[in-house]
Design an enzyme around this catalytic site. Sequence first.
Site, PDB file in Angstrom:
ATOM      1  N   HIS A 116      32.962  19.938  69.271  1.00 30.51           N
ATOM      2  CA  HIS A 116      32.658  18.751  68.486  1.00 30.51           C
ATOM      3  C   HIS A 116      32.394  17.567  69.424  1.00 30.51           C
ATOM      4  O   HIS A 116      33.140  17.364  70.380  1.00 30.51           O
ATOM      5  CB  HIS A 116      33.874  18.443  67.598  1.00 30.51           C
ATOM      6  CG  HIS A 116      33.593  17.462  66.519  1.00 30.51           C
ATOM      7  ND1 HIS A 116      33.045  17.833  65.313  1.00 30.51           N
ATOM      8  CD2 HIS A 116      33.789  16.115  66.443  1.00 30.51           C
ATOM      9  CE1 HIS A 116      32.920  16.761  64.542  1.00 30.51           C
ATOM     10  NE2 HIS A 116      33.353  15.703  65.209  1.00 30.51           N
ATOM     11  N   SER A 136      29.342  14.018  62.488  1.00 30.98           N
ATOM     12  CA  SER A 136      30.746  14.041  62.111  1.00 30.98           C
ATOM     13  C   SER A 136      30.973  13.218  60.843  1.00 30.98           C
ATOM     14  O   SER A 136      30.340  13.476  59.814  1.00 30.98           O
ATOM     15  CB  SER A 136      31.573  13.572  63.311  1.00 30.98           C
ATOM     16  OG  SER A 136      32.925  13.903  63.176  1.00 30.98           O
ATOM     17  N   ASP A 154      34.405  24.299  67.113  1.00 27.91           N
ATOM     18  CA  ASP A 154      34.670  23.040  66.427  1.00 27.91           C
ATOM     19  C   ASP A 154      35.428  23.356  65.131  1.00 27.91           C
ATOM     20  O   ASP A 154      35.007  24.232  64.394  1.00 27.91           O
ATOM     21  CB  ASP A 154      33.322  22.377  66.117  1.00 27.91           C
ATOM     22  CG  ASP A 154      33.407  21.060  65.369  1.00 27.91           C
ATOM     23  OD1 ASP A 154      34.507  20.684  64.927  1.00 27.91           O
ATOM     24  OD2 ASP A 154      32.352  20.420  65.209  1.00 27.91           O
TER      25      ASP A 154
END
Length: 327
Positions: free
Chosen positions: A297, A166, A267
């Site tokens: 995610h 991320s 996601d």
Amino acid sequence: MSHHPNPRSLLTTAMRGVLDRIARAGHPPMHALSPAQAKQAYEAGAGVLDIPSHKLARVDDVKIPARDGFELPARLFAPASEHPLPVLLYFHGGGFTVGSVATHEPLCRHLAHLAHCAVISVDYRLAPEWQFPTAVHDAWDSLAWLRENAATLRLDGSRIALGGDSAGGTLAAVTALGARDAGWPLALQLLFYPGTAGHQNTPSHKTFAKGFLLEEAHITYFFNHYLRSPQDRDDWRFAPLDGVDASGQVRDLDGVAPVWIGLAECDPLTDEGVQYADRLRMAGVPVDLEIYAGVVHGFIQFGRAIPQALTAHDDAARALRHAFGDH
């Protein structure tokens, strides 16, 4: 990806079950909390679905000096080894605002075990106390320090990979571009669902805006804490896909280290991950792209409940072993 009429139907049964359990728990959404409360809530919830921490021969706390004299806490994880091990320098996710070495410790321990390498996980400085580009500088300073100190740490400084999930994936990608510019060789960039785009306007951002763990409101919350101004969105150090440098040029990706990129299908960040992989391929960079079907995610930290988490760990570790050249 075009807009899906029923995106929830894409989720695996197990993934849907996890999301339903989280919804039923009824915690206030992160974007309703102060940053300090959000950090605390994220720390408290981090281990709930994660695998137990793998036992390793070596776990050392280290301090990394940043350019302004600040000492960044970091932790080195490594299996037993007769020889200096190759090393993955890892940046955790959490929207540049939450997360820590502690929240990502099970993941880092498991990667060290599976890839038979050392992993150094860095507590780079977080927003809102520290805004862009402090995290970028911290990531770069960590790599510079690791190159200088690898031998002292009994690590192989000729085999360094960068990784992150991320926001940490953003930092890894940006640091890899800096390393290319500096002529510092890297074995691999290991990117789990990295943020790469300056503006959240791809179809996956619309399709998965709500109900898939990382919600649009969270992304806005994180970026509003991290970025100093709207202009920062168009800086390549925030947006390696489409951001520009001081002269207004989009950064070319030629000659950057090979990439393994693992994305979650459900996601908001999927499209920009695919677009970044495409841009890298166009630049002649070796890219291995995996998209894990039916998961959201953050899934790599849900190993107790989501089998794809462990598959992704295995795939990532295989890429690391290959890049380091199984000695």
